[in-house]
Motif scaffolding. Structure first.
Motif, short mmCIF file in Angstrom:
data_model
loop_
_atom_site.label_atom_id
_atom_site.label_comp_id
_atom_site.label_asym_id
_atom_site.label_seq_id
_atom_site.Cartn_x
_atom_site.Cartn_y
_atom_site.Cartn_z
N ARG A 417 0.82 -1.22 0.00
CA ARG A 417 0.00 0.00 0.00
C ARG A 417 0.85 1.27 0.00
N THR A 418 0.25 2.33 -0.48
CA THR A 418 0.87 3.65 -0.42
C THR A 418 0.11 4.58 0.53
N ALA A 419 -1.02 4.09 1.06
CA ALA A 419 -1.80 4.83 2.05
C ALA A 419 -2.72 3.84 2.75
N TYR A 420 -3.13 4.17 3.97
CA TYR A 420 -4.08 3.32 4.69
C TYR A 420 -5.45 3.41 4.04
N GLU A 421 -6.10 2.27 3.87
CA GLU A 421 -7.46 2.21 3.35
C GLU A 421 -8.29 1.33 4.28
#
Length: 435
Positions: A417-421
């Motif tokens: 990931r590149t960001a929390y989802e």
């Protein structure tokens, strides 16, 4: 609708000074860190920067008093995780708790409370406790036999699941103006089993995840059965692809035999990473952090730990897997010890090779950031594992280095990931919500 691309799950262990007992001499920080809540906050913030799914706390409620090592378990993990969840957003928390030395109602109440407070970020790692020193801290009775501990653990989780769902405000019907709530939204569980007799209901409502995600560690027969019945995230010792596929297949087949959908299981074994600008530099760091001092020292440690007669031992002879199968009745954890035997069952290796494949009973990856990233992706890409629980030799140093040098490579390759989802750890692991 398109199915989201599968992503690598990563947890990170942040117990005290790091995973390897001798590596504390080479870390940044002081010996006072291990009892400082601010230190664990800094580690959690660092893990958040690296977008880890969760920080992981193992636990033994006993102080190890070896003067040549260091305390590895100090502040109660559930209390620490609850405090950290109030200070650091997004990231999940794995708190290890014993089913042998807890009551189901008290554990269910405390963990559901923590899951509500954290907004659905709790993972509970249930262990049955194998250390006699733990037993001695809870009374005069000796540690129960392994079979009894696992039977109790399985019923313990049956009870906890009933309690976690025993008060569900979403079941409320029309509430008259002169009533505060609909008491029918809660029900007694009336559990009567071999180990527990509990009425219920729980006085904490159903949480944002239904109940906390359940983690389980162990590869003995009892551990596999407990994982198959209840485990959602399985922490284990996998040293090779064939061994990992055999383990995962066994757990999932056993889950199906218990009437459970095996797609709700994630395999996230331990992983020790030692980085270097070259593989040669990483090898030297391994020798330093392990305390062995050299490759010959690593082999000597291997010989001693496995009870091998050093006279005439050939470190370049192929090892016999059966020689390393642990006694199923030993006091120490069986599952972690099985990793070496499983590795040797599938690969013909010498002692010189084996000491570079495993450290602290977990898979060891040595080399440059690119080589380490290749090794991580290797077993993940074909589904042998769903991710890893990184066990850094030193904290914070090796966590920082992994985030700075390995995470960007994993992101560039599209596997991380590149960001929390998603709001909960169930969402991030793609796990089903309990009915």
């Amino acid at each position: 609708m398109t199915t989201p691309a599968r992503k690598l799950n990563l947890n990170v262990g942040i117990n005290t000074t790091g995973y390897l007992p001798n590596a504390w001499k080479y870390r940044t920080g002081t010996r006072h860190d291990i009892n400082d809540p601010g230190y664990y906050r800094r580690l959690t913030e660092l893990a958040h920067k690296g977008l880890f799914d969760a920080v992981f706390f193992s636990d033994h409620p006993a102080l190890m008093t070896d003067p040549n090592s260091r305390p590895f378990h100090t502040i109660d993990p559930l209390i620490l995780c609850t405090a950290l969840a109030a200070q650091v957003p997004d990231i999940g928390f794995v708190a290890t708790m014993s089913s042998t030395y807890n009551s189901p109602f008290n554990l269910a109440r405390r963990t559901q409370s923590a899951d509500i407070i954290s907004g659905g970020r709790m993972i509970i790692n249930i262990v049955s406790s194998f250390n006699p020193n733990v037993a001695a801290n809870f009374g005069a009775a000796p540690l129960p036999p392994r079979s009894e501990r696992y039977a109790r653990a399985s019923e313990f989780l049956d009870v906890a699941k009933k309690l976690w769902s025993s008060w569900d405000p979403s079941r409320e019907g029309e509430i008259p103006e002169n009533r505060f709530w609909d008491a029918a939204s809660a029900h007694a569980i009336e559990h009567a089993g071999d180990h527990f007799k509990i009425k219920g209901p729980l006085n904490v409502p159903r949480g944002p995840q239904g109940h906390p995600v359940l983690a389980q560690a162990g590869a003995s027969e009892g551990g596999i059965d407990l994982a198959a019945r209840h485990g959602e995230i399985i922490y284990c010792n996998i040293l090779s692809r064939p061994a990992g596929q055999a383990f995962g297949g066994k757990v999932r087949d056993r889950a199906a035999a218990h009437g459970r959908d095996p797609s709700g299981i994630r395999i996230v074994p331990g992983l020790v990473v030692i980085l270097g600008e070259s593989r040669k530099q990483a090898l030297r760091k391994h020798e330093l952090f392990s305390g062995a001092g050299s490759e010959d020292g690593l082999i000597a440690r291997f010989v001693k730990e496995n009870g091998i007669d050093p006279d005439g031992f050939d470190p370049d002879a192929v090892l016999d897997a059966e020689r390393f199968i642990p006694d199923q009745n030993r006091l120490l954890a069986v599952g972690m010890g099985l990793g070496l035997a499983d590795l040797l069952t599938h690969e013909k290796l010498t002692a010189r090779q084996v000491v570079r494949r495993s450290e602290g009973h977990h898979r060891l990856l040595l080399g440059t950031p690119e080589e380490v990233a290749d090794g991580i992706i290797d077993l993940w890409a074909d589904g042998t594992v769903d991710g890893y629980t990184l066990q850094p030799p030193r904290a914070p140093d090796d966590i920082e280095e992994f985030i700075e040098k390995v995470v960007p490579i994993l992101q560039d390759r599209g596997v991380y990931r590149t960001a929390y989802e998603g709001k909960t750890v169930r969402d991030r692991y793609g796990l089903p919500y309990p009915a």
